[in-house]
Write an enzyme that holds these catalytic residues in place. Sequence first.
Site, PDB file in Angstrom:
ATOM      1  N   GLY A  29       0.833  -1.191   0.000  1.00  0.00           N
ATOM      2  CA  GLY A  29       0.000   0.000   0.000  1.00  0.00           C
ATOM      3  C   GLY A  29       0.868   1.242   0.000  1.00  0.00           C
TER       4      GLY A  29
ATOM      5  N   HIS B  18      -4.826   1.194   7.619  1.00  0.00           N
ATOM      6  CA  HIS B  18      -3.474   1.762   7.751  1.00  0.00           C
ATOM      7  C   HIS B  18      -3.316   2.954   6.788  1.00  0.00           C
ATOM      8  CE1 HIS B  18       1.077   1.024   8.073  1.00  0.00           C
ATOM      9  NE2 HIS B  18       0.987   1.838   7.030  1.00  0.00           N
ATOM     10  N   GLU B  19      -3.798   2.783   5.539  1.00  0.00           N
ATOM     11  CA  GLU B  19      -3.624   3.842   4.534  1.00  0.00           C
ATOM     12  C   GLU B  19      -4.529   5.047   4.825  1.00  0.00           C
ATOM     13  OE1 GLU B  19      -1.114   3.603   2.702  1.00  0.00           O
ATOM     14  OE2 GLU B  19      -0.745   1.480   3.049  1.00  0.00           O
TER      15      GLU B  19
ATOM     16  N   CYS C  51       5.588  -0.387   7.577  1.00  0.00           N
ATOM     17  CA  CYS C  51       5.234   0.895   6.961  1.00  0.00           C
ATOM     18  C   CYS C  51       6.440   1.367   6.165  1.00  0.00           C
ATOM     19  CB  CYS C  51       4.853   1.917   8.033  1.00  0.00           C
ATOM     20  SG  CYS C  51       4.399   3.519   7.327  1.00  0.00           S
ATOM     21  N   LEU C  52       6.194   1.772   4.923  1.00  0.00           N
ATOM     22  CA  LEU C  52       7.321   2.207   4.084  1.00  0.00           C
ATOM     23  C   LEU C  52       7.935   3.509   4.613  1.00  0.00           C
ATOM     24  CD1 LEU C  52       5.813   1.308   0.582  1.00  0.00           C
ATOM     25  CD2 LEU C  52       7.425  -0.022   1.980  1.00  0.00           C
TER      26      LEU C  52
ATOM     27  N   GLN D 217       2.812   9.976   1.677  1.00  0.00           N
ATOM     28  CA  GLN D 217       4.134   9.355   1.896  1.00  0.00           C
ATOM     29  C   GLN D 217       5.154   9.788   0.831  1.00  0.00           C
ATOM     30  OE1 GLN D 217       2.198   5.281   2.507  1.00  0.00           O
ATOM     31  NE2 GLN D 217       4.008   5.130   3.796  1.00  0.00           N
TER      32      GLN D 217
ATOM     33  N   HIS E  14      -2.927   7.161   7.297  1.00  0.00           N
ATOM     34  CA  HIS E  14      -1.904   8.052   6.718  1.00  0.00           C
ATOM     35  C   HIS E  14      -2.540   9.369   6.264  1.00  0.00           C
ATOM     36  CE1 HIS E  14       1.949   6.032   6.619  1.00  0.00           C
ATOM     37  NE2 HIS E  14       1.476   4.952   6.048  1.00  0.00           N
TER      38      HIS E  14
HETATM   39  O1  K1U Z   1       1.531   2.320   3.896  1.00  0.00           O
HETATM   40  C1  K1U Z   1       2.606   1.765   3.890  1.00  0.00           C
HETATM   41  O2  K1U Z   1       3.544   2.256   4.477  1.00  0.00           O
HETATM   42  C2  K1U Z   1       2.756   0.438   3.190  1.00  0.00           C
HETATM   43  C3  K1U Z   1       2.685  -0.753   4.127  1.00  0.00           C
HETATM   44  C4  K1U Z   1       1.239  -1.227   4.175  1.00  0.00           C
HETATM   45  C5  K1U Z   1       0.862  -2.210   5.240  1.00  0.00           C
HETATM   46  C6  K1U Z   1       1.597  -3.345   5.511  1.00  0.00           C
HETATM   47  C7  K1U Z   1       1.192  -4.238   6.479  1.00  0.00           C
HETATM   48  C8  K1U Z   1       0.033  -4.017   7.174  1.00  0.00           C
HETATM   49  C9  K1U Z   1      -0.696  -2.891   6.920  1.00  0.00           C
HETATM   50  C10 K1U Z   1      -0.298  -1.992   5.939  1.00  0.00           C
HETATM   51  C11 K1U Z   1       3.614  -1.827   3.554  1.00  0.00           C
HETATM   52  O3  K1U Z   1       3.432  -2.268   2.463  1.00  0.00           O
HETATM   53  S1  K1U Z   1       4.930  -2.361   4.534  1.00  0.00           S
HETATM   54  C12 K1U Z   1       5.702  -3.624   3.535  1.00  0.00           C
HETATM   55  C13 K1U Z   1       4.935  -4.892   3.450  1.00  0.00           C
HETATM   56  O4  K1U Z   1       4.006  -5.093   4.191  1.00  0.00           O
HETATM   57  C14 K1U Z   1       5.305  -5.926   2.442  1.00  0.00           C
HETATM   58  C15 K1U Z   1       6.437  -5.823   1.696  1.00  0.00           C
HETATM   59  C16 K1U Z   1       6.745  -6.800   0.758  1.00  0.00           C
HETATM   60  C17 K1U Z   1       5.922  -7.892   0.592  1.00  0.00           C
HETATM   61  C18 K1U Z   1       4.784  -8.010   1.355  1.00  0.00           C
HETATM   62  C19 K1U Z   1       4.476  -7.034   2.287  1.00  0.00           C
HETATM   63 ZN    ZN Z   2       2.438   3.141   6.235  1.00  0.00          ZN
END
Ligand code: K1U
Ligand code: ZN
Length: 174
Positions: free
Chosen positions: A46, A136-137, A94-95, A51, A140
Amino acid sequence: MTTRKILIEPDPILRKKCLPLETVNDDTRKLMKDMLETMYKAPGIGLAAIQIGILKRVVVIDISKEEEKKSPLFLVNPEITYRSEKTSVYEEGCLSLPGQYAEIERPAECRLKYIDYDGKPKDLKAEGLLATCIQHEVDHLNGILFIDYLSKLKKTMIIKKLVKQKKSLERIVV
Ligand code: K1U
Ligand code: ZN
């Protein structure tokens, strides 16, 4: 398509509240395509426009697995209209908080109203990882990060680690 730089906590922009879009036009579609490319490259499931420093209520999500066909969701002005009483716990990342993960409890199911890639109003019922990712999004878009649900001590420790990471990266780059 262009990949954009993802802002890292503690960046004050991540704490701002985003504004709704009035229309979905070609500029919006270009933004959503750039966001999707940025999210796939990260990689993540996401990404909210805030972001990458854009204070608009725009989100992209794709929870499909690597071996599956890509299945992106483009959400403009997403609004959660229902949250279940039942909750579930997921380990969230979270990125904007690279390398940090924590178990967060949220409503297990939700319902969402949004505008899609073509400017059409849509309604979506979600559960499991998709429901968690949507919440989560949408957080944000309101300047909320998952660390805000942790104790003050855990939150402070994570922020300190990120500041240290940023300083050591700056030392390598300079
Ligand atoms: O919003 C963001 O920062 C993105 C975040 C979203 C998220 C992840 C987990 C639970 C709720 C919301 C991410 O994508 S973190 C990275 C991640 O989860 C992932 C990375 C590579 C493969 C699979 C998952
Ligand atoms: Zn996030």
